[in-house]
Write a protein that holds these residues in place. Structure first.
Motif, PDB file in Angstrom:
ATOM      1  N   GLY A 110       5.117  55.812 146.443  1.00 16.82           N
ATOM      2  CA  GLY A 110       6.485  56.629 146.154  1.00 16.82           C
ATOM      3  C   GLY A 110       6.048  57.521 148.062  1.00 16.82           C
TER       4      GLY A 110
ATOM      5  N   GLY B 121       5.219  64.059 157.279  1.00 18.50           N
ATOM      6  CA  GLY B 121       5.403  64.149 156.690  1.00 18.50           C
ATOM      7  C   GLY B 121       5.883  63.457 155.596  1.00 18.50           C
ATOM      8  N   LYS B 122       5.221  62.010 155.394  1.00 16.65           N
ATOM      9  CA  LYS B 122       5.456  60.766 154.896  1.00 16.65           C
ATOM     10  C   LYS B 122       4.550  60.522 153.265  1.00 16.65           C
ATOM     11  CE  LYS B 122       9.671  59.556 157.761  1.00 16.65           C
ATOM     12  NZ  LYS B 122      10.020  60.048 156.881  1.00 16.65           N
ATOM     13  N   SER B 123       4.693  59.672 152.774  1.00 19.91           N
ATOM     14  CA  SER B 123       3.450  59.444 151.813  1.00 19.91           C
ATOM     15  C   SER B 123       2.265  58.425 152.688  1.00 19.91           C
ATOM     16  CB  SER B 123       4.001  58.816 151.020  1.00 19.91           C
ATOM     17  OG  SER B 123       4.592  57.642 150.563  1.00 19.91           O
ATOM     18  N   PRO B 124       1.237  58.201 151.827  1.00 12.61           N
ATOM     19  CA  PRO B 124       0.254  57.375 152.529  1.00 12.61           C
ATOM     20  C   PRO B 124       0.682  55.540 151.837  1.00 12.61           C
ATOM     21  CG  PRO B 124      -0.582  58.650 150.731  1.00 12.61           C
ATOM     22  CD  PRO B 124       0.789  58.838 150.747  1.00 12.61           C
TER      23      PRO B 124
ATOM     24  N   ILE C  15       3.879  63.078 145.813  1.00  9.00           N
ATOM     25  CA  ILE C  15       3.753  62.157 145.517  1.00  9.00           C
ATOM     26  C   ILE C  15       3.557  61.641 144.069  1.00  9.00           C
ATOM     27  CG2 ILE C  15       3.202  59.899 147.526  1.00  9.00           C
ATOM     28  CD1 ILE C  15       2.099  62.123 149.003  1.00  9.00           C
TER      29      ILE C  15
ATOM     30  N   GLN D  72      -1.211  57.735 157.304  1.00 11.78           N
ATOM     31  CA  GLN D  72       0.094  58.315 156.580  1.00 11.78           C
ATOM     32  C   GLN D  72       0.091  58.870 157.971  1.00 11.78           C
ATOM     33  OE1 GLN D  72      -1.441  61.822 154.204  1.00 11.78           O
ATOM     34  NE2 GLN D  72       0.793  62.176 153.483  1.00 11.78           N
TER      35      GLN D  72
ATOM     36  N   PHE E 254       3.969  68.665 148.463  1.00  9.13           N
ATOM     37  CA  PHE E 254       4.963  67.840 148.612  1.00  9.13           C
ATOM     38  C   PHE E 254       4.449  67.258 146.947  1.00  9.13           C
ATOM     39  CE2 PHE E 254       6.703  63.633 150.392  1.00  9.13           C
ATOM     40  CZ  PHE E 254       6.343  63.227 151.249  1.00  9.13           C
TER      41      PHE E 254
ATOM     42  N   ARG F 231       9.486  66.833 148.253  1.00 13.91           N
ATOM     43  CA  ARG F 231       9.467  67.182 148.706  1.00 13.91           C
ATOM     44  C   ARG F 231      10.368  68.889 147.837  1.00 13.91           C
ATOM     45  NH1 ARG F 231       6.588  68.840 152.754  1.00 13.91           N
ATOM     46  NH2 ARG F 231       6.263  66.924 153.391  1.00 13.91           N
TER      47      ARG F 231
END
Lengths: 110, 114
Positions: free
Chosen positions: B106, A41-44, B93, A38, B91, B110
């Motif tokens: 995905g 600020g991003k998804s896994p 997800i 990860q 956040f 946010r």
């Protein structure tokens, strides 16, 4: 005791070195083990999964599983600065859920 | 393959309003979809598990009347945050899986509640 434990780090390695990330789990009945990466600020994103004892290699990544010791690890060879991220270990639980560790921060220094 | 999309990627709303987040599996049919929430510098927290055509199963401590989940088809699940408040800012997800295999995530949404 947490169900899935990881050292939070940060783990710092020089570029080109091998990074070794470790994870232990408490449920002896777990059958599937996953490593996700990860970025901030991003998804896994899924890196690897392993079901059987031993090693599984995919490019620069090797997952190692030892069910007797309830231990799973991820080795990253030839570490690159772009590998700097948080690495999440996940173990399958009841109802197809994943139980995540808190993650290990990896920093690869150029 | 195994692509999961989420919409919107970012949303800002006023306190008291409701926000809907969509999660779609684009190139496969997902038997199960999961919704997670992640606060800064913390790991993923599973909120609920969703199977097509049945009610979602919520994790302990997650208010099912506040976080409404609808899983209308094998490729679409929605999460509605009702009467959102600033503490709901996070956040969000989703992930999708086929049978008992790995989960594909995905890109996340946010949410900021003013």
């Amino acid at each position: 005791q947490k169900e899935v434990e990881q050292n939070s780090g940060p783990l710092s390695v020089p570029e080109g070195a091998i990074a070794s990330l470790n994870c232990t789990y408490s449920d002896r009945g777990s059958q599937s083990f996953f490593w996700y990466r990860q970025y901030s600020g991003k998804s896994p994103e899924l890196i690897m999964f392993i079901y059987s004892n031993g090693d599984k290699e995919d490019g620069r990544f090797t997952a190692q599983l030892n069910k007797a010791s309830q231990y799973v690890s991820l080795l990253i060879r030839d570490s690159q600065p772009s590998d700097s991220a948080t690495y999440l270990c996940a173990v399958n639980g009841y109802g197809n859920k994943l139980v995540f560790g808190a993650g290990t921060i990896l920093r690869v220094k150029s | 393959g195994a692509v999961v999309s989420q919409h919107p990627s970012r949303v800002i709303c006023k306190s008291g309003t409701s926000v809907k987040i969509e999660c779609r599996s684009l190139d496969f049919q997902a038997t199960t979809m999961f919704w997670y929430r992640q606060f800064p510098k913390q790991s993923l927290m599973l909120m609920a598990t969703s199977n097509e055509g049945s009610k979602a199963t919520y994790e302990q401590g997650v208010e099912k009347d506040k976080f409404l989940i609808n899983h209308a088809s094998l490729t679409l699940s929605t999460l509605t945050v009702t009467s959102a408040h600033p503490e709901d800012s996070s956040f969000y997800i989703c992930s999708a899986s086929i049978l008992f295999n790995e989960q594909f995530f995905g890109p996340g949404t946010r949410l900021t509640v003013l």
